[in-house]
Design a protein around this motif. Structure first.
Motif, PDB file in Angstrom:
ATOM      1  N   VAL A   1       0.859  -1.187   0.000  1.00 19.44           N
ATOM      2  CA  VAL A   1       0.000   0.000   0.000  1.00 19.44           C
ATOM      3  C   VAL A   1       0.892   1.233   0.000  1.00 19.44           C
ATOM      4  CG1 VAL A   1      -1.781   1.308   1.210  1.00 19.44           C
ATOM      5  CG2 VAL A   1      -1.817  -1.210   1.263  1.00 19.44           C
ATOM      6  N   ARG A   2       0.844   1.998  -1.061  1.00 17.96           N
ATOM      7  CA  ARG A   2       1.639   3.227  -1.133  1.00 17.96           C
ATOM      8  C   ARG A   2       0.880   4.345  -0.425  1.00 17.96           C
ATOM      9  NH1 ARG A   2       4.060   5.420  -6.750  1.00 17.96           N
ATOM     10  NH2 ARG A   2       5.456   3.651  -6.300  1.00 17.96           N
ATOM     11  N   VAL A   3       1.552   5.022   0.493  1.00 12.30           N
ATOM     12  CA  VAL A   3       0.916   6.112   1.229  1.00 12.30           C
ATOM     13  C   VAL A   3       1.771   7.369   1.130  1.00 12.30           C
ATOM     14  CG1 VAL A   3      -0.334   4.629   2.830  1.00 12.30           C
ATOM     15  CG2 VAL A   3       1.957   5.390   3.416  1.00 12.30           C
ATOM     16  N   TYR A   4       1.110   8.485   0.991  1.00 15.74           N
ATOM     17  CA  TYR A   4       1.778   9.787   0.957  1.00 15.74           C
ATOM     18  C   TYR A   4       1.562  10.478   2.302  1.00 15.74           C
ATOM     19  CZ  TYR A   4       1.896   8.958  -4.063  1.00 15.74           C
ATOM     20  OH  TYR A   4       2.128   8.413  -5.306  1.00 15.74           O
ATOM     21  N   ASN A   5       2.603  11.181   2.770  1.00 17.21           N
ATOM     22  CA  ASN A   5       2.489  11.875   4.055  1.00 17.21           C
ATOM     23  C   ASN A   5       1.945  10.937   5.135  1.00 17.21           C
ATOM     24  OD1 ASN A   5       3.383  14.411   3.069  1.00 17.21           O
ATOM     25  ND2 ASN A   5       1.345  14.807   2.230  1.00 17.21           N
ATOM     26  N   ALA A   6       2.653   9.849   5.369  1.00 14.13           N
ATOM     27  CA  ALA A   6       2.159   8.798   6.263  1.00 14.13           C
ATOM     28  C   ALA A   6       1.833   9.306   7.661  1.00 14.13           C
ATOM     29  CB  ALA A   6       3.184   7.668   6.353  1.00 14.13           C
TER      30      ALA A   6
ATOM     31  N   LEU B   1      -5.801  -8.827   8.577  1.00 14.27           N
ATOM     32  CA  LEU B   1      -4.648  -9.078   7.730  1.00 14.27           C
ATOM     33  C   LEU B   1      -3.540  -8.084   8.044  1.00 14.27           C
ATOM     34  CD1 LEU B   1      -6.583  -9.531   4.356  1.00 14.27           C
ATOM     35  CD2 LEU B   1      -5.567 -11.361   5.729  1.00 14.27           C
ATOM     36  N   ASP B   2      -2.360  -8.341   7.502  1.00  9.78           N
ATOM     37  CA  ASP B   2      -1.239  -7.418   7.650  1.00  9.78           C
ATOM     38  C   ASP B   2      -1.185  -6.461   6.460  1.00  9.78           C
ATOM     39  OD1 ASP B   2      -0.347  -8.592  10.048  1.00  9.78           O
ATOM     40  OD2 ASP B   2       0.776 -10.123   8.936  1.00  9.78           O
ATOM     41  N   ALA B   3      -0.689  -5.254   6.730  1.00  9.89           N
ATOM     42  CA  ALA B   3      -0.504  -4.274   5.658  1.00  9.89           C
ATOM     43  C   ALA B   3       0.976  -3.997   5.468  1.00  9.89           C
ATOM     44  CB  ALA B   3      -1.245  -2.989   5.999  1.00  9.89           C
ATOM     45  N   HIS B   4       1.407  -3.910   4.224  1.00 14.08           N
ATOM     46  CA  HIS B   4       2.788  -3.594   3.891  1.00 14.08           C
ATOM     47  C   HIS B   4       2.807  -2.208   3.245  1.00 14.08           C
ATOM     48  CE1 HIS B   4       3.575  -7.826   4.658  1.00 14.08           C
ATOM     49  NE2 HIS B   4       2.564  -8.111   3.843  1.00 14.08           N
ATOM     50  N   LEU B   5       3.459  -1.261   3.899  1.00 11.97           N
ATOM     51  CA  LEU B   5       3.438   0.127   3.454  1.00 11.97           C
ATOM     52  C   LEU B   5       4.673   0.499   2.650  1.00 11.97           C
ATOM     53  CD1 LEU B   5       2.140   2.065   6.613  1.00 11.97           C
ATOM     54  CD2 LEU B   5       0.822   0.990   4.783  1.00 11.97           C
ATOM     55  N   GLU B   6       4.456   1.340   1.661  1.00 12.52           N
ATOM     56  CA  GLU B   6       5.534   2.058   0.988  1.00 12.52           C
ATOM     57  C   GLU B   6       5.259   3.538   1.196  1.00 12.52           C
ATOM     58  OE1 GLU B   6       7.236   3.118  -3.479  1.00 12.52           O
ATOM     59  OE2 GLU B   6       5.721   1.556  -3.226  1.00 12.52           O
ATOM     60  N   GLU B   7       6.117   4.190   1.965  1.00 15.72           N
ATOM     61  CA  GLU B   7       5.892   5.587   2.302  1.00 15.72           C
ATOM     62  C   GLU B   7       6.546   6.496   1.277  1.00 15.72           C
ATOM     63  OE1 GLU B   7       6.910   6.400   6.338  1.00 15.72           O
ATOM     64  OE2 GLU B   7       5.937   4.582   7.095  1.00 15.72           O
ATOM     65  N   VAL B   8       5.782   7.480   0.814  1.00 11.79           N
ATOM     66  CA  VAL B   8       6.238   8.411  -0.214  1.00 11.79           C
ATOM     67  C   VAL B   8       6.039   9.832   0.298  1.00 11.79           C
ATOM     68  CG1 VAL B   8       5.944   9.188  -2.597  1.00 11.79           C
ATOM     69  CG2 VAL B   8       5.563   6.776  -2.004  1.00 11.79           C
ATOM     70  N   VAL B   9       7.033  10.669   0.099  1.00 13.63           N
ATOM     71  CA  VAL B   9       6.917  12.067   0.485  1.00 13.63           C
ATOM     72  C   VAL B   9       6.172  12.816  -0.612  1.00 13.63           C
ATOM     73  CG1 VAL B   9       8.136  14.190   1.078  1.00 13.63           C
ATOM     74  CG2 VAL B   9       9.026  11.974   1.837  1.00 13.63           C
ATOM     75  N   ALA B  10       5.069  13.442  -0.266  1.00 10.57           N
ATOM     76  CA  ALA B  10       4.271  14.176  -1.246  1.00 10.57           C
ATOM     77  C   ALA B  10       4.807  15.589  -1.427  1.00 10.57           C
ATOM     78  CB  ALA B  10       2.814  14.224  -0.786  1.00 10.57           C
ATOM     79  N   PRO B  11       4.535  16.204  -2.578  1.00 12.68           N
ATOM     80  CA  PRO B  11       5.036  17.563  -2.817  1.00 12.68           C
ATOM     81  C   PRO B  11       4.451  18.613  -1.891  1.00 12.68           C
ATOM     82  CG  PRO B  11       3.540  16.867  -4.566  1.00 12.68           C
ATOM     83  CD  PRO B  11       3.841  15.655  -3.745  1.00 12.68           C
ATOM     84  N   ARG B  12       3.257  18.351  -1.340  1.00 12.39           N
ATOM     85  CA  ARG B  12       2.679  19.271  -0.366  1.00 12.39           C
ATOM     86  C   ARG B  12       2.021  18.473   0.746  1.00 12.39           C
ATOM     87  NH1 ARG B  12      -1.389  20.511  -4.544  1.00 12.39           N
ATOM     88  NH2 ARG B  12      -0.093  22.284  -5.095  1.00 12.39           N
ATOM     89  N   GLY B  13       1.833  19.120   1.890  1.00 10.93           N
ATOM     90  CA  GLY B  13       1.270  18.438   3.046  1.00 10.93           C
ATOM     91  C   GLY B  13      -0.192  18.078   2.854  1.00 10.93           C
TER      92      GLY B  13
END
Length: 293
Positions: free
Chosen positions: A189-194, A250-262
């Motif tokens: 699961v890709r997340v921005y501004n985790a 279930l378990d979640a596997h995160l990919e954290e991504v820095v977004a260009p704005r908050g």
């Protein structure tokens, strides 16, 4: 009890609103374009099936007290260009204009329009409220904003509810639904501004309960008002994903991504002043994850 037209009554939000209205004792005229009504609504004695294309609408059934306009053509999350702009304008803006004109001609006294936060376009503020500027909305946002504009100009007492992701059994297309699918498939699961705050979601039952209360209230709706809604008590984005995973077991596997704005949160003070009673974000996500289908 009121006689209410619900457009898009075969769709996700529309059918839930129709069910709440029937449970409250209302007579419901259930509009749909092509998808059949759910079996429970089709069989209900208080429901009249009324198929048709709103963009070609000329008049409404007689004796209506209120309209809930839930019908819309939307785009999948993250794919603003998936539906041609001319289709969005026809199905949303033109259809809304025809419906509002017919409602005014019929003397309808209350009109609730399910709009979208997309009308705001690019949000730069940390908190979104009714006064947040509108900046470059995409074609879907423009089509919903045009619907708001024709309702505002009509003089019909009306409320435009600017919706975030709407969740509940059978929800589709939005971010929480995508998270459920990815977790179930064991995908990342890709997340921005985790660590950013998140409340960009509302449970469909909270929405339908509020709409029903608005239509049954003894006091009339105010002059046209547009308000955003969401859950209360924002939580970090990573906590939102963890809550959904826990509800699924279930378990979640995160990919954290820095977004260009908050990220931004949604201020529900004005909506709550009009009777909206939202769930807390964590409670709504947990409830959805335990029965997403």
């Amino acid at each position: 009890m009121p006689r209410v037209l619900v457009t898009g009554a075969a769709g996700f939000s529309g059918r839930t609103v129709a069910r709440h209205l029937v449970a409250a004792g209302c007579e419901v005229i259930a509009h749909r374009r092509s998808t059949p009504l759910p079996d429970d609504l089709a069989a209900a004695t208080a429901v009249t099936d009324w198929p048709g294309d709103l963009a070609e609408l000329e008049s409404l059934p007689a004796g209506l007290d209120a309209v809930v306009h839930a019908a819309a053509t939307s785009t999948p999350t993250g794919r603003a260009d998936a539906v041609p702009a001319d289709v969005l304008i026809r199905d949303n803006a033109l259809a809304s204009a025809r419906l509002v004109a017919a409602a005014k001609q019929a003397g309808v006294g209350r009109f609730v329009y399910l709009s979208s936060l997309s009308v705001h376009g690019s949000v730069r503020e940390r908190s979104l409220d009714p006064g947040t500027p509108i900046r470059d909305p995409d074609p879907y946002g423009v089509s919903k904003l045009m619907g708001e504009s024709v309702l505002a100009a009509s003089g019909i007492p009306g409320l435009a509810i600017r919706l975030p992701a709407v969740i509940g059994p059978g929800a589709d297309r939005n971010w929480p639904v995508q998270v459920v699918g990815r977790i179930r498939r064991g995908e990342t699961v890709r997340v921005y501004n985790a660590d950013g705050p998140f409340n960009n979601v509302v449970h469909v039952d909270d929405l339908a309960s509020w709409v029903t209360a608005l239509l049954l209230a003894p006091e009339p709706l105010p002059r046209f008002t547009a308000v955003p809604v969401a859950c209360r008590a924002p939580i970090p984005v990573r906590a939102a994903v963890a809550t959904i995973a826990a509800g699924l077991g279930l378990d979640a596997h995160l990919e954290e991504v820095v977004a260009p704005r908050g990220s931004f949160t949604i201020d529900t003070v004005v909506a709550e002043g009009l009777g909206f009673r939202p769930s807390e974000t964590i409670a709504a996500l947990d409830r959805f994850a335990r029965s997403p289908d």
